[in-house]
Design an enzyme around this catalytic site. Structure first.
Site, PDB file in Angstrom:
ATOM      1  CB  ILE A 151       9.149   3.650 -10.016  1.00  0.00           C
ATOM      2  CG1 ILE A 151      10.674   3.474  -9.932  1.00  0.00           C
ATOM      3  CG2 ILE A 151       8.498   2.488 -10.742  1.00  0.00           C
ATOM      4  CD1 ILE A 151      11.152   2.294  -9.121  1.00  0.00           C
ATOM      5  CG  ASP A 170       2.628   9.973  -3.112  1.00  0.00           C
ATOM      6  OD1 ASP A 170       2.746  10.371  -1.928  1.00  0.00           O
ATOM      7  OD2 ASP A 170       3.600   9.664  -3.819  1.00  0.00           O
ATOM      8  CB  ALA A 230       7.428  -1.272  -4.491  1.00  0.00           C
ATOM      9  CG  ASP A 255      10.997  -8.223  -8.981  1.00  0.00           C
ATOM     10  OD1 ASP A 255      11.438  -9.292  -9.458  1.00  0.00           O
ATOM     11  OD2 ASP A 255      11.702  -7.212  -8.816  1.00  0.00           O
ATOM     12  CD  GLU A 260      13.481 -10.007  -1.885  1.00  0.00           C
ATOM     13  OE1 GLU A 260      14.657  -9.696  -2.183  1.00  0.00           O
ATOM     14  OE2 GLU A 260      12.495  -9.347  -2.234  1.00  0.00           O
ATOM     15  CG  HIS A 278      14.449  -8.003  -5.464  1.00  0.00           C
ATOM     16  ND1 HIS A 278      14.478  -7.693  -4.141  1.00  0.00           N
ATOM     17  CD2 HIS A 278      14.492  -6.805  -6.116  1.00  0.00           C
ATOM     18  CE1 HIS A 278      14.540  -6.380  -3.992  1.00  0.00           C
ATOM     19  NE2 HIS A 278      14.547  -5.822  -5.191  1.00  0.00           N
ATOM     20  CB  ILE A 279      15.082  -9.759 -11.902  1.00  0.00           C
ATOM     21  CG1 ILE A 279      13.647 -10.118 -12.323  1.00  0.00           C
ATOM     22  CG2 ILE A 279      15.845 -10.980 -11.419  1.00  0.00           C
ATOM     23  CD1 ILE A 279      13.574 -11.002 -13.551  1.00  0.00           C
ATOM     24  N   GLY A 280      13.826  -6.555 -10.702  1.00  0.00           N
ATOM     25  CA  GLY A 280      13.350  -5.274 -11.249  1.00  0.00           C
ATOM     26  C   GLY A 280      14.489  -4.381 -11.725  1.00  0.00           C
ATOM     27  CB  ALA A 281      17.428  -3.124 -10.087  1.00  0.00           C
TER      28      ALA A 281
HETATM   29  P1  NAD Z   1      10.398   7.422  -4.656  1.00  0.00           P
HETATM   30  O1  NAD Z   1      10.952   7.756  -3.335  1.00  0.00           O
HETATM   31  O2  NAD Z   1      10.773   8.258  -5.836  1.00  0.00           O
HETATM   32  O3  NAD Z   1       8.797   7.392  -4.574  1.00  0.00           O
HETATM   33  C1  NAD Z   1       8.106   6.795  -3.520  1.00  0.00           C
HETATM   34  C2  NAD Z   1       6.756   7.501  -3.430  1.00  0.00           C
HETATM   35  O4  NAD Z   1       5.964   6.830  -2.463  1.00  0.00           O
HETATM   36  C3  NAD Z   1       6.885   8.960  -2.989  1.00  0.00           C
HETATM   37  O5  NAD Z   1       6.252   9.834  -3.915  1.00  0.00           O
HETATM   38  C4  NAD Z   1       6.193   8.990  -1.633  1.00  0.00           C
HETATM   39  O6  NAD Z   1       5.518  10.219  -1.416  1.00  0.00           O
HETATM   40  C5  NAD Z   1       5.215   7.836  -1.773  1.00  0.00           C
HETATM   41  N1  NAD Z   1       4.736   7.328  -0.494  1.00  0.00           N
HETATM   42  C6  NAD Z   1       5.420   7.214   0.685  1.00  0.00           C
HETATM   43  N2  NAD Z   1       4.601   6.716   1.630  1.00  0.00           N
HETATM   44  C7  NAD Z   1       3.391   6.515   1.038  1.00  0.00           C
HETATM   45  C8  NAD Z   1       2.143   6.019   1.503  1.00  0.00           C
HETATM   46  N3  NAD Z   1       1.974   5.635   2.774  1.00  0.00           N
HETATM   47  N4  NAD Z   1       1.115   5.924   0.637  1.00  0.00           N
HETATM   48  C9  NAD Z   1       1.265   6.307  -0.664  1.00  0.00           C
HETATM   49  N5  NAD Z   1       2.424   6.813  -1.170  1.00  0.00           N
HETATM   50  C10 NAD Z   1       3.471   6.900  -0.318  1.00  0.00           C
HETATM   51  O7  NAD Z   1      10.774   5.869  -4.906  1.00  0.00           O
HETATM   52  P2  NAD Z   1      10.963   5.113  -6.309  1.00  0.00           P
HETATM   53  O8  NAD Z   1      12.359   5.276  -6.786  1.00  0.00           O
HETATM   54  O9  NAD Z   1       9.835   5.452  -7.224  1.00  0.00           O
HETATM   55  O10 NAD Z   1      10.849   3.596  -5.818  1.00  0.00           O
HETATM   56  C11 NAD Z   1       9.584   3.045  -5.471  1.00  0.00           C
HETATM   57  C12 NAD Z   1       9.782   1.649  -4.866  1.00  0.00           C
HETATM   58  O11 NAD Z   1      10.351   0.768  -5.847  1.00  0.00           O
HETATM   59  C13 NAD Z   1      10.732   1.615  -3.677  1.00  0.00           C
HETATM   60  O12 NAD Z   1      10.209   0.746  -2.703  1.00  0.00           O
HETATM   61  C14 NAD Z   1      11.993   1.019  -4.257  1.00  0.00           C
HETATM   62  O13 NAD Z   1      12.760   0.378  -3.269  1.00  0.00           O
HETATM   63  C15 NAD Z   1      11.391   0.023  -5.229  1.00  0.00           C
HETATM   64  N6  NAD Z   1      12.309  -0.480  -6.275  1.00  0.00           N
HETATM   65  C16 NAD Z   1      12.278  -1.826  -6.546  1.00  0.00           C
HETATM   66  C17 NAD Z   1      13.128  -2.347  -7.518  1.00  0.00           C
HETATM   67  C18 NAD Z   1      13.116  -3.819  -7.804  1.00  0.00           C
HETATM   68  O14 NAD Z   1      14.165  -4.371  -8.086  1.00  0.00           O
HETATM   69  N7  NAD Z   1      11.986  -4.493  -7.784  1.00  0.00           N
HETATM   70  C19 NAD Z   1      13.997  -1.504  -8.218  1.00  0.00           C
HETATM   71  C20 NAD Z   1      13.972  -0.132  -7.942  1.00  0.00           C
HETATM   72  C21 NAD Z   1      13.120   0.376  -6.957  1.00  0.00           C
END
Ligand code: NAD
Length: 524
Positions: A151, A170, A230, A255, A260, A278-281
């Site tokens: 993301i 990161d 996230a 979100d 929740e 929590h509607i991101g998805a």
């Molecule tokens: P991903 O695994 O592709 O990326 C996560 C990144 O975070 C990785 O590059 C990792 O190296 C980095 N990371 C881990 N620990 C870290 C730290 N301490 N400091 C900095 N960076 C760090 O995940 P993604 O698919 O991009 O998803 C990101 C977030 O979004 C997740 O928490 C996921 O659950 C959330 N998400 C939320 C919704 C929603 O409905 N709001 C929908 C989809 C995903």
């Protein structure tokens, strides 16, 4: 084979299930209780969304059940352990919603900067107050992204289209990913100091829980704008609410919440915040993609493929009894290396001695899977491990040597970062008897299980006693103590298997022993 669907599934997914001539679809959304238990007993696969609790009772009622497909990401409603215990493959669709979450982040950012929710409500109330809704532009501002994963990298592209400068923090990703995304890599403090807008896109782990609290907020620019699309808990919610109320943070878009729905959450009454449930998805496209991906994978898995996004047993359908034990051992090597290396991993290699070449692929993918799972939001599986590694700038090079040396079989895993290199080897004595036999050219022998301490020290008298005393003082019981050294009076390595995890104080006590140079705690 019979596929039972107990939640509403998008038509696109149902069409795929209906079209499979060797499958029978039993579409029963809302099926509950005794009827659910009776029907699951007649089914080979079960597909749910979040409406069906896949409990141990339900899983155990499924005498024929081989697959549970969760049409979505979260597995909160699935007892994965109960499925694993019964050898039932659990499949989910973790990548289906990435774009939706990316776009929701941008939507929330724009809505926040232009006060759209409040402006909308005021017009609906019959007001016409243009001066009250003075917004800010994104153009020319600096966006700080914490977590440059799937993301995070997609946000980068969209933010740049709005004229923003993007910086990111990161610590677990290779420099090449920053280069490819043309994003400046900065420290967390650097990001907090410089960003006008801060957005988090990490998973919720022990490391990220509460990573943005009062101290971090104090380092931010006055009037910063922050987002959490996230996971609830990455920001300390009370600290965020306080900073909004004091004006230190000019606006927030959220979100996701620690609990929740967020009852009694301080963010509900904070100033200048916009909230979504929590509607991101939640988009039509993501739902469609989820349904299609889940239906396709459930059919493929029922037909015997392992090339599905499985979160538990990855070997189903792989018709080779040697593969699971070697793959499990390789996974442990990857996991071990990832925990002792310093800096983000940029390269990996696998070497096999005395192991059939047909296992090269699964062993190298298993090592990557173990190496990657430590810091990522969604479980890395056999299908996506190479792809995820490649996206993170790591391509593995496997080499197979048919003739064994020293051990009847040996797997060596090497990982490198910009500043460090780690090399770990293991052998399989019997199907369930794995041993790590070498770490960074120190000969050792220990089972890759549980909590393990990795200690490097000067080879001087008395270190073992001091380490033992420090562990004893912190009530840590030693199960096994392995010692190795390269030359008398040089450096020595200890691998200590302990019965429980060390806390920060215990680790600090070990680090403060004079001859000790490095201490790392590894969980295998
Ligand atoms: P991903 O695994 O592709 O990326 C996560 C990144 O975070 C990785 O590059 C990792 O190296 C980095 N990371 C881990 N620990 C870290 C730290 N301490 N400091 C900095 N960076 C760090 O995940 P993604 O698919 O991009 O998803 C990101 C977030 O979004 C997740 O928490 C996921 O659950 C959330 N998400 C939320 C919704 C929603 O409905 N709001 C929908 C989809 C995903």
């Amino acid at each position: 084979m019979r596929i039972l669907v107990t939640d509403t599934l998008a038509d696109s997914g149902l069409a795929i299930l209906r079209a499979a001539s060797d499958m029978e679809l039993d579409y029963r959304p809302g099926l509950k209780d005794a009827a659910l238990l009776a029907t699951v007993a007649e089914s080979d696969a079960l597909i749910t969304r979040s409406g069906t609790a896949v409990t141990a009772e339900l899983v155990n009622a499924g005498a024929r059940l081989r697959i549970v497909g969760r049409a979505g990401v979260g597995l909160d409603n699935v007892d994965v352990d109960a499925c694993t215990a019964r050898g039932i493959l659990v499949i989910n669709a973790p990548t289906a919603n990435i774009m939706s979450a990316t776009e929701h982040t941008m939507a929330m950012l724009l809505a926040l900067c232009r006060n759209i929710p409040e402006a909308h409500a005021s017009v609906k109330r019959g007001e016409w107050n243009r001066s009250k809704f003075l917004g800010t532009e994104l153009d020319g501002k600096t966006l700080g992204i914490i977590g440059l994963g799937r993301i995070g990298t997609r946000i980068t592209v969209r933010a740049r289209a709005f004229g923003m400068t993007v910086i990111a923090y990161d610590p677990h990703i290779a420099p090449s990913v920053f280069e490819k995304s043309e994003v400046e890599s900065v420290s967390l403090d650097g990001l907090l100091n410089r960003a006008d807008v801060i957005t988090v896109h990490t998973p919720l782990t022990d490391e990220t829980r509460g990573m943005i609290g009062a101290d971090e907020i104090a380092k931010m620019k006055d009037g910063v704008v922050v987002l959490n699309i996230a996971r609830g808990g990455i920001y300390e919610e009370q600290a965020l609410a306080d900073a909004l109320n004091s004006g230190k943070i000019a606006g927030a878009a959220v979100d996701v919440y620690v609990e929740e729905p967020p009852n009694g959450n301080p963010l509900l009454s904070a100033k200048n915040i916009i909230l979504s449930p929590h509607i991101g998805a939640n988009t039509i496209e993501a739902q469609d993609r989820v349904a299609v991906q889940t239906a396709e994978m459930v059919i493929a898995a029922l037909r015997g493929s392992i090339f599905v996004s499985a979160v538990n047993l990855p070997f189903m359908g792989l018709d080779d009894p040697d593969a699971p034990p070697f793959a499990s051992m390789a996974e442990k090597l990857g996991l071990f290396a990832a925990q002792i290396i310093s800096g983000p991993i940029t390269g990996a290699a696998v070497e096999l001695w005395g192991i059939d070449e047909r296992l090269t692929k699964i062993i190298s993918v298993a090592a990557l899977k173990g190496m990657l799972n430590l810091h990522l939001a969604e479980p890395v599986n056999f299908v996506n491990a190479e792809q995820v590694a490649h996206q993170r700038g790591i391509d593995i090079e496997p080499t197979a040597h048919p003739v064994p040396v020293d051990y009847a079989n040996l797997v060596t895993f090497r990982a490198s970062s910009a500043t460090d290199e780690v090399c770990v080897s293991a052998t399989l004595f019997s199907e369930k008897n794995q041993r790590i036999v070498s770490v960074n050219n120190f000969r050792v022998e220990f089972k890759p299980e549980g909590y393990v301490l990795y200690i490097i020290n000067k080879d001087v008298p008395g270190v073992v006693g001091k380490v033992g005393t420090a562990l004893g003082d912190h009530e840590i019981n030693i199960a096994e103590y392995n010692l190795a050294r390269n030359a008398s009076g040089g450096r020595a390595m200890a691998i200590i298997t302990v019965d429980s995890a060390l806390d920060f104080e215990a680790i600090t006590a070990l680090k403060s022993i004079k001859a000790v140079e490095e201490v790392k705690q590894v969980k295998l």
